[in-house]
Design an enzyme around this catalytic site. Structure first.
Site, short mmCIF file in Angstrom:
data_model
loop_
_atom_site.label_atom_id
_atom_site.label_comp_id
_atom_site.label_asym_id
_atom_site.label_seq_id
_atom_site.Cartn_x
_atom_site.Cartn_y
_atom_site.Cartn_z
N GLN A 109 42.04 39.11 9.31
CA GLN A 109 41.05 40.10 9.71
C GLN A 109 39.68 39.44 9.89
O GLN A 109 39.14 38.88 8.95
CB GLN A 109 40.98 41.18 8.62
CG GLN A 109 40.02 42.31 8.91
CD GLN A 109 39.77 43.17 7.68
OE1 GLN A 109 39.95 42.72 6.56
NE2 GLN A 109 39.36 44.40 7.88
N SER A 112 34.04 41.02 8.56
CA SER A 112 32.77 40.75 7.87
C SER A 112 32.10 39.50 8.40
O SER A 112 32.77 38.55 8.83
CB SER A 112 33.02 40.56 6.37
OG SER A 112 33.42 41.76 5.80
N SER A 144 41.03 36.31 4.55
CA SER A 144 42.16 35.77 3.80
C SER A 144 43.26 35.37 4.78
O SER A 144 43.46 36.03 5.80
CB SER A 144 42.69 36.77 2.76
OG SER A 144 42.59 38.07 3.23
N GLU A 227 43.11 49.95 5.33
CA GLU A 227 42.84 48.91 4.34
C GLU A 227 42.61 49.54 2.98
O GLU A 227 43.11 49.07 1.96
CB GLU A 227 41.61 48.10 4.76
CG GLU A 227 41.25 47.02 3.74
CD GLU A 227 40.07 46.15 4.18
OE1 GLU A 227 39.25 46.62 4.99
OE2 GLU A 227 39.99 45.02 3.70
N GLU A 360 29.98 51.40 -3.68
CA GLU A 360 28.76 52.16 -3.32
C GLU A 360 28.92 52.81 -1.94
O GLU A 360 28.57 53.98 -1.75
CB GLU A 360 27.54 51.21 -3.32
CG GLU A 360 27.10 50.78 -4.72
CD GLU A 360 28.05 49.79 -5.40
OE1 GLU A 360 28.82 49.12 -4.68
OE2 GLU A 360 28.04 49.71 -6.64
#
Lengths: 390, 362
Positions: A109, A112, A144, A227, A360
């Site tokens: 993936q 990010s 990963s 996910e 959060e």
């Protein structure tokens, strides 16, 4: 499609492909072709168009036959496959799903970035159109399995002149293409489960685009939702769990017990049971075709509990908790939250409230989408991406 | 077995909710009319009573749904105390069929004469105290005093655990005095019950039956606590969307949103646990039912209190007033936390139930 039909298909598969003598990959290909990979997928794509609750029956009937390594294909199975199914062209579905399922092609993936974590939509990796191709430049992180992967699901900026959510396009990245460089990223456990991925002038055919140009944010939502379910989906009864591990240690090692630990263990046991029941109720809702908003909370619950329980375990072990099994810098092929020693479990659990949406951000999602509370005033909403401070 | 609500359960919920919307407002006392409508018209009084005795022959699952709604409205009716606790104590007692018929018809209400805080894990006789406070039997009369009994103020019949089983006493017997106590919970007050040679009818019950009744009630109380917590969350969310400070709805502040998200998650867990307890109790008395009750009470009692406390705090000044109903929920939640065993009592019960023994003595 009902339970009897599933049983018949399983018998036919086993009759034609003896699991004891068939090559494991061959067996998995046959299982896919028989529609017994993921029963709720359409016919011809590894499924039978059946309801989700029949999946566990098929898994149960096929227990002990060759299976794919869940850690190795987790991202393909949990994130890429549902996204390809929802947004892929017929050609993409036929090309990618079968080898994804059999584990012949591993997926990673590419979401990010160093500058785009919780605010993923601010991502800066650029994809520029060049004829029938796209040229990709940028840096991704927390990937990963990148070093094992054949393909990556990639979000990149294709239009910097519109507000951030609207200028993103979703691609399937060829991890063998020139310009893709994978470097291990060492984490607090000592090992490198993740990578940094540098993309320099990587050329991707337009046929690897998933969904419309500029619609990548919507496509990515499907991936992210799946996910969270994959990380926080809960442990069905009977499967190994953190609290089961703790309770076994507690029963076998009376010398470790104290009154304070006892009170806390009982609380943890109740919390684990609450999580198990919440997951069970969620699965019932899914099976009945009424997915509730509970899904968004499961990962939050899991992270909280797993962190508390793993911290408890290190404390319970006292002198043994002072040691650590291995700090050496090495790659790991998959992740097992319950693997290795107590120290590893404690440290790895810290990632549970960060990966796949921080706790959060998940609380914001619950507050805004489930409870309907207003969002914080936004300064980035109608501003072109190129004008945002970075 | 399911953790979801069935269609019939949703219909029952709608009937109760409609009636409460129509006839009840939080904090208003019931002159008996509301309970009559619930007990007779909707038939909640006889839910747990078999059809051959005039009841509905329903299960703990349906009773739990009624309790959710009564909790949501902190309705001052003796459903838990009469139609759940006292009724369950009398179910299966051959000599009590006449009483059950009248309870099912809503003609009378009953109360189980034990302190409301009695834990299902201790003998109710020991919780009744000893010496001067114990209930003593002389011939066919009983004497003694029991404190903190819920539902006694409106009960026609008192069901009193004694060493030989249950003593059934008419509340209007000249030997009975029920003295209401100024109570923390305004919507379910407690009373002191005194017997002075009150005439009693004695019925035998299985050993442990009263404790099982308390555990049954505790398992269903979780659904009331769920209802209380849900009202608190819903009304707090509604208020925070409306209330403006610093030129913004205060519900847009992340500090408050995160607290409400956490509370929502606790309530999601409470619903799963309360449903599980009701479902297990509906299936009969078993080891897994005991575990389900202990887990539900260990969780739901604290969740209702947390929800009510957040409700008061996040309403700001208005939450502290007598005029706003938040205090009724706080008082109910705090009382419910003690009722039928504290969360700690229920956690402790798990020591034996799931084999998590305490420290061994050095």
């Amino acid at each position: 499609m009902d339970a009897t039909a599933v049983r018949e298909r399983v018998s036919a598969l086993l009759a034609e492909h003896d699991p004891a003598t068939t090559d494991p990959t061959e067996f998995l290909r046959a299982r896919f072709d028989a529609g017994l990979a993921w029963l709720y997928f359409p016919v011809g794509l590894g499924g039978l168009g059946a309801s989700r609750d029949l999946q566990s029956l098929a898994d149960q009937l096929l227990r002990g036959t060759p299976d794919n390594d869940p850690g190795r294909i987790a991202i393909g199975l949990g994130m890429a496959a549902p996204t390809i199914l929802a947004f892929g062209t017929e050609e993409q579905k036929r090309r990618f799903l079968r080898p994804l399922y059999t584990g012949e092609e591993v997926w990673c993936q590419l979401f990010s970035e160093p500058g785009a974590g919780s605010d993923l939509a601010s991502l800066a990796t650029r994809a520029v159109r060049d004829g029938d191709e796209w040229v990709v430049d940028g840096q991704k992180v927390w990937t990963s399995g990148a070093h094992l992967s054949r393909w990556g699901i990639l979000v990149a900026r294709t239009d910097p002149d519109v507000p951030k959510h609207r200028g993103i396009t979703y691609f399937i990245c060829d991890m063998h293409a020139p310009g893709v460089e994978v470097r291990p990223l060492r984490q607090i456990t000592g090992e490198a489960e993740f990578n940094e991925v540098f993309l320099t002038g990587v050329r991707l055919s337009d046929e690897l685009r998933l969904g419309e140009i500029g619609d990548g944010w919507r496509v990515a939502q499907t991936t992210l939702m799946n996910e969270r379910v994959a990380i926080g989906g809960g442990t069905p009864r009977g499967r190994r769990s953190m609290i089961g591990l703790l309770a076994d240690t507690w029963r076998e090692r009376p010398e470790l017990r104290s009154h304070d630990l006892h009170q806390r263990l009982l609380k943890l046991w109740v919390d684990s049971e609450i999580m198990r029941l919440t997951g069970a109720r969620l699965r019932e809702q899914l099976a009945a075709g009424h997915p509730g908003p509970e899904g968004s909370g499961m990962k939050l619950l899991f992270a909280q509990l797993h962190q508390e329980a793993s911290g408890f375990e290190v404390e319970l072990l006292r002198d043994e908790g002072l040691g650590y099994d291995d700090w050496s810098f090495r790659r790991s092929d998959g992740v097992d939250f319950l693997g290795r020693g107590a120290g590893y479990r404690y440290l790895r659990a810290k990632g549970n409230s960060i990966e796949g949406g921080t706790s959060e951000i998940l609380r914001n999602i619950v507050a805004e989408r489930v409870l309907g509370l207003p969002s914080e005033p936004r300064v980035d909403k109608d501003v072109p991406w190129k004008d945002l401070p970075r | 077995m399911t953790l979801l609500y069935t269609e019939i359960e949703e219909q029952l919920r709608a009937a109760v909710r409609d009636l409460l919307t129509d006839k009840a407002s939080p904090g208003a006392a019931d002159d008996g009319e509301l309970w009559k409508a619930l007990a007779r018209d909707i038939g909640v009084a006889g839910l747990l009573i078999p059809e051959e005795l005039g009841g509905a022959g329903a299960s703990a699952r349906e009773a739990a749904v009624v309790l959710e709604e009564l909790g949501r409205a902190v309705t001052p009716v003796p459903y838990l105390t009469s139609a759940v606790l006292a009724t369950r104590a009398l179910l299966g007692v051959p000599d009590a069929e006449d009483l059950l018929e009248r309870l099912a018809a809503g003609e009378i209400t009953a109360a189980l004469a034990v302190p409301f805080g009695s834990s299902p894990y201790r003998s109710p006789l020991s919780t009744l105290g000893d010496g001067a406070q114990a209930v003593s039997i002389a011939g066919s009369a009983i004497s003694g005093q029991i404190a903190a009994v819920a539902g006694a103020d409106v009960a026609d019949v008192l069901v009193v655990p004694v060493r030989t089983g249950l003593a059934i006493v008419a509340a209007d017997d000249p030997g009975v005095t029920v003295t209401p106590v100024t109570s923390l919970d305004l919507t379910r007050p407690i009373a002191t019950v005194e017997f002075a040679s009150a005439a009693a009818r004695f019925v035998a019950v299985e050993p442990g039956a009263v404790r099982d009744t308390l555990a049954f009630g505790a398992g269903l109380l979780a659904s009331e606590q769920l209802g209380v917590a849900e009202w608190c969350l819903t009304s707090t969310v509604a208020y925070l969307r409306e209330r403006t400070q610093f030129a913004r709805p205060v519900g847009s502040f992340q500090a408050l949103k995160h607290r409400l998200a956490d509370l929502w998650l606790e309530i999601v867990g409470a619903r799963a646990a309360a449903r599980n307890a009701a479902d297990q109790l509906a299936a009969g008395w078993s080891h897994s039912a005991r575990v389900a009750v202990a887990v539900a009470q260990a969780h739901c009692g604290a969740v209702a209190v947390h929800a009510a406390e957040e409700c008061v705090q996040l309403h700001g000044g208005i939450g502290m007033t007598w005029e706003h109903p938040a205090h009724l929920y706080l008082k109910r939640a705090k009382t419910d936390e003690i009722a039928l065993g504290t969360p700690g009592d229920h956690r402790e019960a798990l020591v034996g139930l799931v084999d998590l023994p305490g420290p061994v003595r050095a």
